[in-house]
Structures are given as C-alpha cells and as structure tokens.
Design a protein around this motif. Structure first.
Motif, short mmCIF file in Angstrom:
data_model
loop_
_atom_site.label_atom_id
_atom_site.label_comp_id
_atom_site.label_asym_id
_atom_site.label_seq_id
_atom_site.Cartn_x
_atom_site.Cartn_y
_atom_site.Cartn_z
N GLU A 1 9.62 16.33 2.93
CA GLU A 1 9.64 14.77 2.35
C GLU A 1 8.66 14.69 1.23
OE1 GLU A 1 8.89 12.59 5.87
OE2 GLU A 1 10.76 12.59 6.43
N GLN B 1 10.27 13.36 -1.72
CA GLN B 1 10.77 11.68 -1.80
C GLN B 1 9.48 10.96 -1.54
OE1 GLN B 1 12.29 12.65 2.23
NE2 GLN B 1 14.22 13.37 1.57
N LYS C 1 9.26 1.88 2.58
CA LYS C 1 9.71 3.37 3.04
C LYS C 1 8.26 3.82 3.59
CE LYS C 1 11.91 6.93 3.01
NZ LYS C 1 12.34 7.64 4.23
N TYR D 1 5.96 7.02 5.39
CA TYR D 1 5.88 8.50 5.68
C TYR D 1 5.03 8.62 6.58
CZ TYR D 1 8.64 8.23 1.03
OH TYR D 1 9.69 7.99 0.32
N ASP E 1 8.47 10.48 -5.35
CA ASP E 1 9.72 9.83 -6.39
C ASP E 1 9.61 8.15 -5.72
OD1 ASP E 1 11.89 9.62 -7.72
OD2 ASP E 1 13.11 8.87 -5.91
N SER E 2 9.19 7.65 -4.71
CA SER E 2 8.85 6.56 -4.16
C SER E 2 7.72 5.98 -4.81
CB SER E 2 8.56 6.53 -2.71
OG SER E 2 9.65 6.83 -1.70
#
Length: 168
Positions: free
Chosen positions: A122, A125, A104, A106, A128-129
């Motif tokens: 973001e 997110q 994922k 960013y 959390d990742s």
C-alpha cells in the motif's frame, strides 16, 4: 524556531537516529512549502528523503517531542518511496498508527519511536494519496497510553517527491 531550522534539525536527528554509523550529515536539496528534501550517503548507498513536521499536535497539554513524517528513497537497498512516522516518544507496544489522507486511512505498525506501513504493497497508494490530498492526520498512542493526533500540511509534497525521484 523557523520551519527551515526545525526541518534541518529534524534531518540531522533522523540521520543520527537511523543507526547508520557510517551515515553522513544530510544535505538539504530544497524546501517546498511544508516539505523539505534531503540526501546523505550511507554504507548501503545514497539515501534521499522528504520530511515534514506537524502543523498541529493534540493533546496540547503533553510534551510531544520532535515529530516527523518522511518518505525515503534508498536505491542501493531497492527501497522506493517508503513512508515512515518518527515520534518524539515511544509508542505503545503492539499499537498501530493510522494515517488519514482526506478520509482514506492507512495502518502502520510501530517499533519504538517509529512506524511503517503494515502492508508494504500500500506504500504507493499512500504516496499517491499524499500527492492528490489536501490534508493528512496521524493518530498514535504513546507508551503511557495517551492518544495523540498530528495534522500535516500537504503543500509542497508533490514537488518534494519529484526532487528525490532520481536519487542515485
């Protein structure tokens, strides 16, 4: 130099480089595997953050300087879990930094030696990742155009984040 000494030195460098003249020396809260948690007081209130250094740096043929990934809490400034990359060199103007957590990706914008989330929405997110992830890679480009890559361990990131959860 041990990881503990590197992270303590990194904490001091970050405070000194933050341009917060009234900031004091950070206090280590605790070390959690590859991540340490710290706090200090500034004119804007208490700041808490977690920090880690890369486990691998590429290309190996260049001097990377001191490289850090941190996530800060600044309750007095309304900042919660703000990811930031700090490099030991200036990045290419207008370049982007890519943070990849288990596939994922960013995007971060750069300014000088630091990079922040391009889309602040973001940030939760990414955090959390990191909590759920196994590995993180950071790709950047130096001012000279050298492509660089850093690998980080995520061991301890969840516990380190929990340690600054109630920063006040």
């Amino acid at each position: 130099m041990s990881l503990k000494n590197v992270l303590t030195t990194a904490a001091a460098i970050l405070v000194l480089s933050s341009a917060a003249a009234t900031a004091q020396t950070p206090t280590r809260i605790k070390q959690f595997d590859a991540w340490g948690s710290y706090s200090y007081s500034s004119s804007g209130g208490k700041v808490c953050y977690i920090l880690s250094t890369p486990t691998a740096m590429l290309p190996s043929s260049v001097d990377h300087g001191d490289i850090f990934f941190l996530i800060s809490q600044k309750p007095g400034q309304g900042v919660s879990y703000e990811p930031q990359v700090v490099m030991g060199y200036k990045m290419q103007e207008g370049s982007k930094v890519t943070v990849d957590v288990d596939g994922k990706k960013y995007t971060l914008f750069t300014r000088g030696e630091s990079a922040w989330m391009e889309n602040a929405a973001e940030e939760p997110q990414l955090v959390d990742s990191l909590r759920k992830g196994q590995a993180m890679k950071v790709d950047a480009k130096s001012q000279r155009g050298t492509a660089t890559q850093y690998t980080y361990s995520l061991a301890g990131v969840t516990a380190a984040l929990a340690s600054i959860n109630n920063c006040k």
